[in-house]
Scaffold this motif. Sequence first.
Motif, mmCIF file in Angstrom:
data_model
loop_
_atom_site.group_PDB
_atom_site.id
_atom_site.type_symbol
_atom_site.label_atom_id
_atom_site.label_comp_id
_atom_site.label_asym_id
_atom_site.label_seq_id
_atom_site.Cartn_x
_atom_site.Cartn_y
_atom_site.Cartn_z
ATOM 1 N N TRP A 112 8.479 16.271 -35.037
ATOM 2 C CA TRP A 112 7.786 15.251 -34.506
ATOM 3 C C TRP A 112 8.684 15.667 -33.107
ATOM 4 C CZ3 TRP A 112 5.038 11.742 -36.520
ATOM 5 C CH2 TRP A 112 5.021 11.160 -37.644
ATOM 6 N N SER A 120 0.339 7.305 -25.226
ATOM 7 C CA SER A 120 0.092 6.972 -26.699
ATOM 8 C C SER A 120 -1.456 7.817 -27.642
ATOM 9 C CB SER A 120 0.720 6.599 -27.238
ATOM 10 O OG SER A 120 0.625 6.390 -28.937
ATOM 11 N N LYS A 123 -3.165 11.149 -25.836
ATOM 12 C CA LYS A 123 -2.598 12.148 -26.719
ATOM 13 C C LYS A 123 -2.914 11.930 -28.601
ATOM 14 C CE LYS A 123 2.042 13.764 -24.758
ATOM 15 N NZ LYS A 123 1.558 14.576 -25.000
ATOM 16 N N MET A 124 -3.401 11.181 -29.114
ATOM 17 C CA MET A 124 -3.965 11.087 -29.992
ATOM 18 C C MET A 124 -4.945 11.429 -30.865
ATOM 19 S SD MET A 124 -3.460 9.993 -33.698
ATOM 20 C CE MET A 124 -1.975 9.264 -33.969
ATOM 21 N N GLN A 127 -5.174 15.145 -30.336
ATOM 22 C CA GLN A 127 -4.416 15.663 -31.212
ATOM 23 C C GLN A 127 -5.619 15.406 -32.713
ATOM 24 O OE1 GLN A 127 -0.761 15.412 -32.620
ATOM 25 N NE2 GLN A 127 -1.017 14.691 -34.298
ATOM 26 N N SER A 138 -3.568 16.727 -37.426
ATOM 27 C CA SER A 138 -2.891 14.925 -37.872
ATOM 28 C C SER A 138 -1.944 14.518 -38.616
ATOM 29 C CB SER A 138 -4.346 14.079 -37.431
ATOM 30 O OG SER A 138 -4.964 14.757 -38.156
ATOM 31 N N ARG A 139 -1.024 13.909 -39.195
ATOM 32 C CA ARG A 139 0.205 14.139 -39.393
ATOM 33 C C ARG A 139 -0.697 13.887 -41.608
ATOM 34 N NH1 ARG A 139 4.847 9.698 -41.207
ATOM 35 N NH2 ARG A 139 6.050 11.061 -42.437
ATOM 36 N N PHE A 155 0.407 6.572 -31.726
ATOM 37 C CA PHE A 155 0.564 6.886 -31.989
ATOM 38 C C PHE A 155 1.868 5.598 -32.659
ATOM 39 C CE2 PHE A 155 0.106 11.108 -30.630
ATOM 40 C CZ PHE A 155 0.040 11.657 -31.418
ATOM 41 N N THR A 183 7.940 5.879 -29.308
ATOM 42 C CA THR A 183 6.947 6.229 -29.891
ATOM 43 C C THR A 183 6.981 7.727 -30.382
ATOM 44 O OG1 THR A 183 5.547 4.473 -27.916
ATOM 45 C CG2 THR A 183 4.854 6.361 -29.269
ATOM 46 N N GLY A 185 5.627 10.991 -32.445
ATOM 47 C CA GLY A 185 3.920 11.426 -32.637
ATOM 48 C C GLY A 185 4.125 13.738 -33.200
#
Length: 292
Positions: A112, A120, A123-124, A127, A138-139, A155, A183, A185
Amino acid sequence: WLAAQMARLPAHSHVTDVPRLEALDRALAIPSNLSVFLSSILKDEQLVKTIASRSYHQDLFDKVVLFSGDNWKLRMHVFEAATFSQAQEEIHSHRDHFVSYCVHGGIVQQIWEEIDPAQSKEKMEQQNKPREDGKINSRGVDTHAPPQKSTSTAFPTFHKYEYDPTVSNGTRVFKIKNLGKVTLGPVDEEQKARAGQTYYMHPSVLHSVEGIEGKTVTLVLNRRAASKSCFASPQPWEETFVRRKISPEQLRARIKEVMELMKKVSESGRSGLGGVGNRDDAKKIAKKGQQK
């Protein structure tokens, strides 16, 4: 023997010789070496009690501190598959450099990073963009699974804590300091280590164990503390928390379980190791390695 080898590593806490640390860990983890080593511990009642007194139950595994020397420790971690259906490990860092060898099973981790809350959402979106191989970052996404996108638009925010482990009346107590919110990610995809593989972790790295492959045993060799540990949680924590101790009886049972696993590995011929170390080294460690 091990103390002498560890003494050859750089003295500065922020620098370590990763190849040497890995070679030592792999030598200790050879099934025949580890079996002799653990068997020698079981024959020494006082040593069993000493090891049990400094070992404890972590959230998702048993942390057995086999030996503790001058600014180094050798630990054995035992994970049970059922535990991961009941809880999830907090995202955290470590105080020290360490190398971990996967003795049995497998471990899945996520790295992480802290993210500027203002960036955020952006970046999401980046990703979740498909990569050239059709997969996304992605997670929770298995690199071998069909492409899928996270349903989140940004995130998550966590409570960040710094903690100091202490021992009070033989119990492991952690005092924590609230550092506000952060935060986080995921960095790229989950990292997997299977039996016969090692991985290195720097004190500055935030990570979390996301899953295991059956009963998993790792042998961890770490250096002196370089910084304070941090962890992140979706929920606020109290100012202190404690870990459940491991009794000598529980320790003996754990050691016998691991020895049985090593026996099966040896019989199948799957050492997963490159022949580093030898049986005599294991005997030397068991005989001379006990330190407070």
